[in-house]
Design a protein around this motif. Structure first.
Motif, PDB file in Angstrom:
ATOM      1  N   ARG A 238       0.845  -1.192   0.000  1.00  0.00           N
ATOM      2  CA  ARG A 238       0.000   0.000   0.000  1.00  0.00           C
ATOM      3  C   ARG A 238       0.880   1.241   0.000  1.00  0.00           C
ATOM      4  O   ARG A 238       2.017   1.208   0.466  1.00  0.00           O
ATOM      5  CB  ARG A 238      -0.877   0.044   1.261  1.00  0.00           C
ATOM      6  N   LEU A 239       0.346   2.346  -0.527  1.00  0.00           N
ATOM      7  CA  LEU A 239       1.004   3.649  -0.460  1.00  0.00           C
ATOM      8  C   LEU A 239       0.208   4.507   0.504  1.00  0.00           C
ATOM      9  O   LEU A 239      -1.017   4.561   0.432  1.00  0.00           O
ATOM     10  CB  LEU A 239       1.035   4.315  -1.833  1.00  0.00           C
ATOM     11  N   GLY A 240       0.917   5.201   1.402  1.00  0.00           N
ATOM     12  CA  GLY A 240       0.213   6.019   2.372  1.00  0.00           C
ATOM     13  C   GLY A 240       1.089   7.129   2.904  1.00  0.00           C
ATOM     14  O   GLY A 240       2.246   7.291   2.505  1.00  0.00           O
ATOM     15  N   THR A 241       0.536   7.880   3.843  1.00  0.00           N
ATOM     16  CA  THR A 241       1.209   9.022   4.442  1.00  0.00           C
ATOM     17  C   THR A 241       1.416   8.746   5.924  1.00  0.00           C
ATOM     18  O   THR A 241       0.495   8.299   6.611  1.00  0.00           O
ATOM     19  CB  THR A 241       0.348  10.289   4.281  1.00  0.00           C
ATOM     20  N   VAL A 242       2.623   9.040   6.420  1.00  0.00           N
ATOM     21  CA  VAL A 242       2.926   8.862   7.834  1.00  0.00           C
ATOM     22  C   VAL A 242       2.211   9.960   8.614  1.00  0.00           C
ATOM     23  O   VAL A 242       2.393  11.145   8.343  1.00  0.00           O
ATOM     24  CB  VAL A 242       4.449   8.912   8.084  1.00  0.00           C
ATOM     25  N   VAL A 243       1.376   9.572   9.577  1.00  0.00           N
ATOM     26  CA  VAL A 243       0.658  10.552  10.388  1.00  0.00           C
ATOM     27  C   VAL A 243       1.183  10.613  11.817  1.00  0.00           C
ATOM     28  O   VAL A 243       0.885  11.563  12.536  1.00  0.00           O
ATOM     29  CB  VAL A 243      -0.864  10.292  10.391  1.00  0.00           C
TER      30      VAL A 243
ATOM     31  N   GLY B  93       4.320  13.148   7.558  1.00  0.00           N
ATOM     32  CA  GLY B  93       4.120  13.744   6.241  1.00  0.00           C
ATOM     33  C   GLY B  93       4.803  12.998   5.116  1.00  0.00           C
ATOM     34  O   GLY B  93       4.553  13.292   3.944  1.00  0.00           O
ATOM     35  N   ASP B  94       5.690  12.050   5.414  1.00  0.00           N
ATOM     36  CA  ASP B  94       6.371  11.277   4.368  1.00  0.00           C
ATOM     37  C   ASP B  94       5.382  10.374   3.647  1.00  0.00           C
ATOM     38  O   ASP B  94       4.483   9.790   4.262  1.00  0.00           O
ATOM     39  CB  ASP B  94       7.476  10.397   4.966  1.00  0.00           C
ATOM     40  N   ARG B  95       5.555  10.227   2.318  1.00  0.00           N
ATOM     41  CA  ARG B  95       4.829   9.215   1.546  1.00  0.00           C
ATOM     42  C   ARG B  95       5.669   7.950   1.619  1.00  0.00           C
ATOM     43  O   ARG B  95       6.870   7.976   1.325  1.00  0.00           O
ATOM     44  CB  ARG B  95       4.687   9.631   0.081  1.00  0.00           C
TER      45      ARG B  95
ATOM     46  N   LYS C 137      -7.967   4.599   6.287  1.00  0.00           N
ATOM     47  CA  LYS C 137      -7.635   3.463   7.139  1.00  0.00           C
ATOM     48  C   LYS C 137      -6.224   3.664   7.643  1.00  0.00           C
ATOM     49  O   LYS C 137      -5.354   4.116   6.898  1.00  0.00           O
ATOM     50  CB  LYS C 137      -7.732   2.166   6.332  1.00  0.00           C
ATOM     51  N   ARG C 138      -5.992   3.370   8.919  1.00  0.00           N
ATOM     52  CA  ARG C 138      -4.677   3.594   9.524  1.00  0.00           C
ATOM     53  C   ARG C 138      -4.041   2.248   9.876  1.00  0.00           C
ATOM     54  O   ARG C 138      -4.697   1.380  10.445  1.00  0.00           O
ATOM     55  CB  ARG C 138      -4.821   4.448  10.781  1.00  0.00           C
ATOM     56  N   PHE C 139      -2.766   2.098   9.500  1.00  0.00           N
ATOM     57  CA  PHE C 139      -2.018   0.889   9.791  1.00  0.00           C
ATOM     58  C   PHE C 139      -0.778   1.252  10.598  1.00  0.00           C
ATOM     59  O   PHE C 139      -0.151   2.282  10.345  1.00  0.00           O
ATOM     60  CB  PHE C 139      -1.555   0.199   8.497  1.00  0.00           C
ATOM     61  N   LYS C 140      -0.410   0.383  11.537  1.00  0.00           N
ATOM     62  CA  LYS C 140       0.876   0.534  12.218  1.00  0.00           C
ATOM     63  C   LYS C 140       1.905  -0.266  11.428  1.00  0.00           C
ATOM     64  O   LYS C 140       1.659  -1.415  11.060  1.00  0.00           O
ATOM     65  CB  LYS C 140       0.792   0.039  13.652  1.00  0.00           C
ATOM     66  N   ALA C 141       3.058   0.368  11.147  1.00  0.00           N
ATOM     67  CA  ALA C 141       4.090  -0.275  10.333  1.00  0.00           C
ATOM     68  C   ALA C 141       5.421  -0.212  11.050  1.00  0.00           C
ATOM     69  O   ALA C 141       5.718   0.757  11.758  1.00  0.00           O
ATOM     70  CB  ALA C 141       4.187   0.401   8.970  1.00  0.00           C
ATOM     71  N   HIS C 142       6.240  -1.237  10.837  1.00  0.00           N
ATOM     72  CA  HIS C 142       7.558  -1.331  11.462  1.00  0.00           C
ATOM     73  C   HIS C 142       8.557  -0.468  10.691  1.00  0.00           C
ATOM     74  O   HIS C 142       8.663  -0.565   9.476  1.00  0.00           O
ATOM     75  CB  HIS C 142       8.013  -2.791  11.468  1.00  0.00           C
ATOM     76  N   ASP C 143       9.263   0.383  11.417  1.00  0.00           N
ATOM     77  CA  ASP C 143      10.291   1.274  10.846  1.00  0.00           C
ATOM     78  C   ASP C 143      11.558   1.079  11.686  1.00  0.00           C
ATOM     79  O   ASP C 143      11.797   1.817  12.635  1.00  0.00           O
ATOM     80  CB  ASP C 143       9.796   2.727  10.908  1.00  0.00           C
TER      81      ASP C 143
END
Length: 78
Positions: free
Chosen positions: A6-11, A54-56, A40-46
């Motif tokens: 998926r493509l999304g924006t870091v909030v 604001g990063d895509r 829809k909001r997902f938690k992702a490992h960074d």
């Protein structure tokens, strides 16, 4: 089996090694035709804490990493 991406924006990046990514789905209303935006909001490992708000980003589905985290950040686009 295809890997979901998926493509999304870091909030949010307030957690350690975790970011919250919002993904917008734009689709027309079935009856009225107006474009409806659902988020829809997902938690992702960074792992290196490189993402800023604001990063895509592109995220990939992976095995469960915690109770709510099932995605990993594969690349930062902008």
């Amino acid at each position: 089996m295809a890997v979901k991406e998926r493509l999304g924006t870091v909030v949010s990046n307030k957690m350690d090694k975790t970011v919250v990514v919002a993904i917008e789905n734009r689709s027309p209303h079935p009856k009225y035709g107006k474009i409806v935006v659902k988020t829809k909001r997902f938690k992702a490992h960074d792992p290196e804490n490189r993402c800023q708000e604001g990063d895509r980003v592109r995220i990939l589905e992976t095995r469960p990493l915690s109770r709510t985290k099932r995605w990993i950040v594969s690349e930062i686009l902008t």
